[in-house]
Scaffold this motif. Sequence first.
Motif, PDB file in Angstrom:
ATOM      1  N   LEU A  35     -58.538 -50.548  15.255  1.00  0.00           N
ATOM      2  CA  LEU A  35     -57.875 -51.365  14.484  1.00  0.00           C
ATOM      3  C   LEU A  35     -56.945 -50.894  13.062  1.00  0.00           C
ATOM      4  O   LEU A  35     -56.188 -49.532  13.135  1.00  0.00           O
ATOM      5  CB  LEU A  35     -59.245 -50.819  12.708  1.00  0.00           C
ATOM      6  N   VAL A  36     -55.821 -51.728  13.548  1.00  0.00           N
ATOM      7  CA  VAL A  36     -54.453 -51.919  13.482  1.00  0.00           C
ATOM      8  C   VAL A  36     -54.259 -51.755  11.772  1.00  0.00           C
ATOM      9  O   VAL A  36     -54.820 -52.794  11.455  1.00  0.00           O
ATOM     10  CB  VAL A  36     -54.104 -53.518  14.191  1.00  0.00           C
ATOM     11  N   SER A  37     -53.733 -50.698  11.482  1.00  0.00           N
ATOM     12  CA  SER A  37     -53.519 -51.053  10.413  1.00  0.00           C
ATOM     13  C   SER A  37     -51.986 -51.762   9.773  1.00  0.00           C
ATOM     14  O   SER A  37     -51.122 -52.340  11.000  1.00  0.00           O
ATOM     15  CB  SER A  37     -52.429 -49.593  10.190  1.00  0.00           C
ATOM     16  N   ASP A  38     -52.500 -52.080   8.557  1.00  0.00           N
ATOM     17  CA  ASP A  38     -51.452 -53.281   8.338  1.00  0.00           C
ATOM     18  C   ASP A  38     -50.478 -52.291   7.057  1.00  0.00           C
ATOM     19  O   ASP A  38     -50.591 -52.922   5.996  1.00  0.00           O
ATOM     20  CB  ASP A  38     -52.175 -54.901   7.832  1.00  0.00           C
ATOM     21  N   VAL A  39     -49.454 -52.085   7.573  1.00  0.00           N
ATOM     22  CA  VAL A  39     -48.082 -51.169   6.661  1.00  0.00           C
ATOM     23  C   VAL A  39     -47.255 -51.784   6.502  1.00  0.00           C
ATOM     24  O   VAL A  39     -46.535 -51.532   8.097  1.00  0.00           O
ATOM     25  CB  VAL A  39     -48.406 -49.150   6.820  1.00  0.00           C
ATOM     26  N   ASP A  40     -46.334 -51.435   5.679  1.00  0.00           N
ATOM     27  CA  ASP A  40     -45.117 -51.923   6.127  1.00  0.00           C
ATOM     28  C   ASP A  40     -44.195 -50.650   6.364  1.00  0.00           C
ATOM     29  O   ASP A  40     -43.305 -49.744   5.267  1.00  0.00           O
ATOM     30  CB  ASP A  40     -44.318 -52.402   4.564  1.00  0.00           C
ATOM     31  N   GLU A  41     -43.900 -50.660   7.577  1.00  0.00           N
ATOM     32  CA  GLU A  41     -42.936 -49.032   8.089  1.00  0.00           C
ATOM     33  C   GLU A  41     -41.526 -49.110   7.487  1.00  0.00           C
ATOM     34  O   GLU A  41     -41.182 -47.803   7.065  1.00  0.00           O
ATOM     35  CB  GLU A  41     -43.337 -49.097   8.954  1.00  0.00           C
ATOM     36  N   ASP A  42     -41.452 -50.514   6.834  1.00  0.00           N
ATOM     37  CA  ASP A  42     -39.799 -49.945   6.418  1.00  0.00           C
ATOM     38  C   ASP A  42     -39.279 -49.806   5.354  1.00  0.00           C
ATOM     39  O   ASP A  42     -39.271 -48.875   4.646  1.00  0.00           O
ATOM     40  CB  ASP A  42     -39.078 -51.338   7.187  1.00  0.00           C
ATOM     41  N   ALA A  43     -40.803 -50.106   4.375  1.00  0.00           N
ATOM     42  CA  ALA A  43     -40.683 -49.976   2.874  1.00  0.00           C
ATOM     43  C   ALA A  43     -40.902 -48.120   2.892  1.00  0.00           C
ATOM     44  O   ALA A  43     -40.383 -47.515   1.796  1.00  0.00           O
ATOM     45  CB  ALA A  43     -41.467 -50.533   2.529  1.00  0.00           C
ATOM     46  N   LEU A  45     -40.022 -46.056   4.853  1.00  0.00           N
ATOM     47  CA  LEU A  45     -38.660 -45.455   4.965  1.00  0.00           C
ATOM     48  C   LEU A  45     -38.124 -45.070   4.641  1.00  0.00           C
ATOM     49  O   LEU A  45     -37.357 -44.464   3.687  1.00  0.00           O
ATOM     50  CB  LEU A  45     -38.810 -46.305   7.225  1.00  0.00           C
ATOM     51  N   ASP A  46     -37.710 -46.270   3.846  1.00  0.00           N
ATOM     52  CA  ASP A  46     -37.299 -46.221   2.243  1.00  0.00           C
ATOM     53  C   ASP A  46     -37.528 -45.904   1.455  1.00  0.00           C
ATOM     54  O   ASP A  46     -36.589 -44.777   0.840  1.00  0.00           O
ATOM     55  CB  ASP A  46     -37.027 -47.608   1.594  1.00  0.00           C
ATOM     56  N   ASP A  47     -38.887 -44.610   0.846  1.00  0.00           N
ATOM     57  CA  ASP A  47     -39.030 -44.780  -0.051  1.00  0.00           C
ATOM     58  C   ASP A  47     -38.849 -42.665   0.591  1.00  0.00           C
ATOM     59  O   ASP A  47     -39.604 -41.978   0.180  1.00  0.00           O
ATOM     60  CB  ASP A  47     -40.425 -44.521  -0.556  1.00  0.00           C
ATOM     61  N   LEU A  48     -38.864 -42.827   1.588  1.00  0.00           N
ATOM     62  CA  LEU A  48     -39.006 -41.134   2.692  1.00  0.00           C
ATOM     63  C   LEU A  48     -37.386 -40.367   2.591  1.00  0.00           C
ATOM     64  O   LEU A  48     -37.016 -39.335   3.542  1.00  0.00           O
ATOM     65  CB  LEU A  48     -39.244 -41.524   4.327  1.00  0.00           C
ATOM     66  N   THR A  49     -36.185 -40.875   2.239  1.00  0.00           N
ATOM     67  CA  THR A  49     -35.179 -41.172   2.725  1.00  0.00           C
ATOM     68  C   THR A  49     -34.346 -39.323   2.008  1.00  0.00           C
ATOM     69  O   THR A  49     -35.135 -39.113   1.019  1.00  0.00           O
ATOM     70  CB  THR A  49     -33.750 -42.094   1.973  1.00  0.00           C
ATOM     71  N   GLY A  50     -33.972 -38.455   3.226  1.00  0.00           N
ATOM     72  CA  GLY A  50     -33.464 -37.320   2.409  1.00  0.00           C
ATOM     73  C   GLY A  50     -35.241 -36.535   3.132  1.00  0.00           C
ATOM     74  O   GLY A  50     -34.923 -35.689   3.296  1.00  0.00           O
ATOM     75  N   VAL A  51     -35.783 -37.123   3.411  1.00  0.00           N
ATOM     76  CA  VAL A  51     -37.194 -35.725   3.880  1.00  0.00           C
ATOM     77  C   VAL A  51     -36.924 -35.737   5.720  1.00  0.00           C
ATOM     78  O   VAL A  51     -36.431 -36.270   6.385  1.00  0.00           O
ATOM     79  CB  VAL A  51     -38.762 -36.816   4.173  1.00  0.00           C
ATOM     80  N   VAL A  56     -41.230 -37.146   8.051  1.00  0.00           N
ATOM     81  CA  VAL A  56     -40.930 -38.601   8.307  1.00  0.00           C
ATOM     82  C   VAL A  56     -42.939 -38.968   8.902  1.00  0.00           C
ATOM     83  O   VAL A  56     -42.704 -40.142   8.643  1.00  0.00           O
ATOM     84  CB  VAL A  56     -40.087 -39.313   8.676  1.00  0.00           C
ATOM     85  N   VAL A  57     -42.221 -38.687  10.108  1.00  0.00           N
ATOM     86  CA  VAL A  57     -43.005 -39.453  11.121  1.00  0.00           C
ATOM     87  C   VAL A  57     -44.889 -39.029  10.124  1.00  0.00           C
ATOM     88  O   VAL A  57     -45.645 -39.455  11.056  1.00  0.00           O
ATOM     89  CB  VAL A  57     -43.248 -39.269  12.426  1.00  0.00           C
ATOM     90  N   ALA A  58     -44.971 -37.903  10.340  1.00  0.00           N
ATOM     91  CA  ALA A  58     -45.867 -37.256   9.572  1.00  0.00           C
ATOM     92  C   ALA A  58     -46.603 -38.595   8.941  1.00  0.00           C
ATOM     93  O   ALA A  58     -47.795 -38.879   8.580  1.00  0.00           O
ATOM     94  CB  ALA A  58     -46.538 -36.052   9.629  1.00  0.00           C
ATOM     95  N   ARG A  59     -46.118 -38.378   7.713  1.00  0.00           N
ATOM     96  CA  ARG A  59     -46.542 -38.950   6.655  1.00  0.00           C
ATOM     97  C   ARG A  59     -46.346 -40.470   7.218  1.00  0.00           C
ATOM     98  O   ARG A  59     -47.249 -40.928   6.461  1.00  0.00           O
ATOM     99  CB  ARG A  59     -44.757 -39.365   5.249  1.00  0.00           C
ATOM    100  N   LEU A  60     -45.806 -41.085   8.119  1.00  0.00           N
ATOM    101  CA  LEU A  60     -45.626 -42.642   8.543  1.00  0.00           C
ATOM    102  C   LEU A  60     -47.117 -42.915   9.145  1.00  0.00           C
ATOM    103  O   LEU A  60     -48.216 -43.977   8.734  1.00  0.00           O
ATOM    104  CB  LEU A  60     -45.395 -43.264   9.115  1.00  0.00           C
TER     105      LEU A  60
END
Length: 226
Positions: A35-43, A45-51, A56-60
Motif C-alpha cells: 500500500l504505497v503512501s502518498d506523501v510529499d517527500e520534498d515538502a 524535507l523542507d520542514d526538516l532543515t537542520g534536523v 530525517v530518514v526516520a521522520r520520512l
Amino acid sequence: MNPAGSSRRHDVVLGSASPARLSVLTRAGVHPRVLVSDVDEDAILDDLTGVPPSDVVARLAMAKSDAVVATLVAERDGSESAAAQDASMSDTVVLTCDSMLLFRGALTGKPHTPDVAIAQWKRVRGQSAELLTGHHLAVLRGLDVVASASETASTTIDFADLDDAEIEAYVATGEPLEVAGGFTLDGLGGWFVDAIDGDPSSVLGIGLPTVRRLLRRVGIGVAELW
C-alpha cells in the motif's frame, strides 16, 4: 506486554512501491500487502532543515506510515463487509522505510534526472558514504495504532573509482534515477560497489535485523509473521 496478544494473527502491510523491499521481505518469509503512501517527500524535507540526518530518514518513514495507517483506517471505517470486519479484528503490522545517502554531511535521495545522477556519481566515485535507512513500524488494531517504533540503520558504502564513460553508461540504463543515492546493490549498480560495512538488506531498502528489533520492541516475534 505484547500489544498484539500471542493468540492474534498479524497481517503485514508494506508502505512502499520498491520492488527490492518487497523482494527482501518475501524471500524472508513475509508476504505483505503493498500500500504505497502518498506523501510529499520534498515538502517534508523542507520542514526538516537542520534536523540530524538519521532523524530525517526516520521522520520520512514515519510520515509514510501515518499516511498508510490513515488509508487503512478509512477502509475499515467506511466498510461494513465481513472481510473488513475480520481485518479489524486482526493486528496489522505496517512497515515503512526511507533511504538517503549521506556524503560529506549532505543527504541525497533519488536523482530523478540523468544530469543529477552523473554529478552525484562523480562526487562519490572512489569514496565512502553512508546509506541511511529509516524504518518505522506501527501496529494497527481495529481503528487504533496500539504500538509503534522507529530506528535508522547506517551502512557504509565504498564506491568504485569509475571513469566518466562508466558513469555515463550506468546512468544511461536508467537504473540509478529512481533509487536512493543513485545506486543499487542487487542490480547493475552492484558492479560499482567495492564493499559495504553493515547490513546488506538495509542497502536494499529494508533491514531485516532492524525490523526484527522493532518487532521485539512492540512485543511481536519475527516468526509470527512467517
